[in-house]
Design an enzyme around this catalytic site. Sequence first.
Site, PDB file in Angstrom:
ATOM      1  N   SER A  24       0.806  -1.227   0.000  1.00  0.00           N
ATOM      2  CA  SER A  24       0.000   0.000   0.000  1.00  0.00           C
ATOM      3  C   SER A  24       0.837   1.274   0.000  1.00  0.00           C
ATOM      4  O   SER A  24       0.335   2.342  -0.325  1.00  0.00           O
ATOM      5  CB  SER A  24      -0.946   0.017   1.203  1.00  0.00           C
ATOM      6  OG  SER A  24      -0.229   0.170   2.414  1.00  0.00           O
TER       7      SER A  24
ATOM      8  N   LYS B 132       0.786   4.460   7.000  1.00  0.00           N
ATOM      9  CA  LYS B 132       0.325   5.275   5.872  1.00  0.00           C
ATOM     10  C   LYS B 132       0.967   6.655   5.981  1.00  0.00           C
ATOM     11  O   LYS B 132       1.628   6.994   6.966  1.00  0.00           O
ATOM     12  CB  LYS B 132      -1.204   5.443   5.881  1.00  0.00           C
ATOM     13  CG  LYS B 132      -2.012   4.159   5.949  1.00  0.00           C
ATOM     14  CD  LYS B 132      -1.965   3.353   4.672  1.00  0.00           C
ATOM     15  CE  LYS B 132      -2.778   2.072   4.823  1.00  0.00           C
ATOM     16  NZ  LYS B 132      -2.614   1.179   3.646  1.00  0.00           N
TER      17      LYS B 132
END
EC number: 3.4.21.89
Length: 399
Positions: free
Chosen positions: A52, A169
């Site tokens: 990701s 993230k």
Amino acid sequence: MNYKFWKKKDSTTPKKKKTKGREWVDAIVFAVVAATIIRVFFIEAYTIPTGSMERSLLVGDFLFVSKVNYGARIPMTPVAFPFAHHTMPITGTKAYWDGVQWNYRRLPGLSDIKRNDVVVFNFPEGDTVALQAQDRNYYELVRSLGWSAVNSQFTVTSRPVDKRENYIKRCIGIAGDVISMKNGLVSVNGKPEMLKPTGQITYAVKFKSADVNFAVFTDMGFDIQSDITALSDANTYEFTGTAEMLEQVRKLNYVESVKENTAPGTYQDLAVFPHDKNRIWNVDNFGPITIPKKGLTVQLDSVNMPLYERTIRIYEGNKLEKSGNDWLINGQKATSYTFKMNYYWMMGDNRHNSLDSRYWGFVPEDHVVGKALFIWMSFNDHGSFFSKIRWNRLLRGIH
């Protein structure tokens, strides 16, 4: 008269020597305590399990995460097995006891979270887990299968904040920011924010003919097996890469066109936060959304409640009910709500292969674990042990 006579201990008497077993036990206990203190309050190792954050961070990167930068979080579930997160490695049982729970507290840090920091945090929607499908978001399962089906087919359990899965993230927006996205481009407070040079997105690449030497794309940094996929249109492929890589592709004389492969603004994806059928949002087009900030007051109406209902009820621990056209907070009628914590909007750099805030919303400050500092080791899946090491990534800082 009674007299007591005390025998003076002979200072020359040798002390009883510890056995080898006792020395080993003392050494192990000391090492475990010291390592736990370092892990909880200073720095912790973390592994990148998914793609990701590619190409900023790669699967197989091993990171050090600082607890000092944002201030170490005091353990909220203090009774736990050392070095196990939420599950024991062999037995598969819980690695903690939630009979003792402490309120959220954090030591002073060196700085606040800033936009574009790479942050490790506990998964916000990890409060409820279907044990037989832990790789799936419980709430996504409920939306697709229904509550009754999920709770009858799976063993469902709850987890405290600090025992939820760790995610990593990039912080796109901080508390109080207004976030929106149009045609794959994020805007923060009305200002477009280009994807970082190490971030990637998908593109539709059309060739002039079917005669293409794909080996040339390996030299550009593409993995032919995972980054290039044939599409239904003739001579058209989906490429996943950075803007710089696709600019090289665009210059090839046998390439007809290169276009960002983003969802149209008219397409509605109910998997996208806040899963509201009255909003036509998708991963490339959504907002505007105001990120909750400590002290910020919002009106409780049909526009705001889909965005903030979970925040008020789950993250801030209120009893929230709908009574006719009114909202009740802890049994009292309320027309507005003032947030108690700061929140953040996190997104992966691999924009079309990332389950992030676009799917589950805000990250509360009490879920923040720490700041990713640098890569201390990195492995790929090919070759012998030493050839698997990505030597050029060792001790690389994270930006």
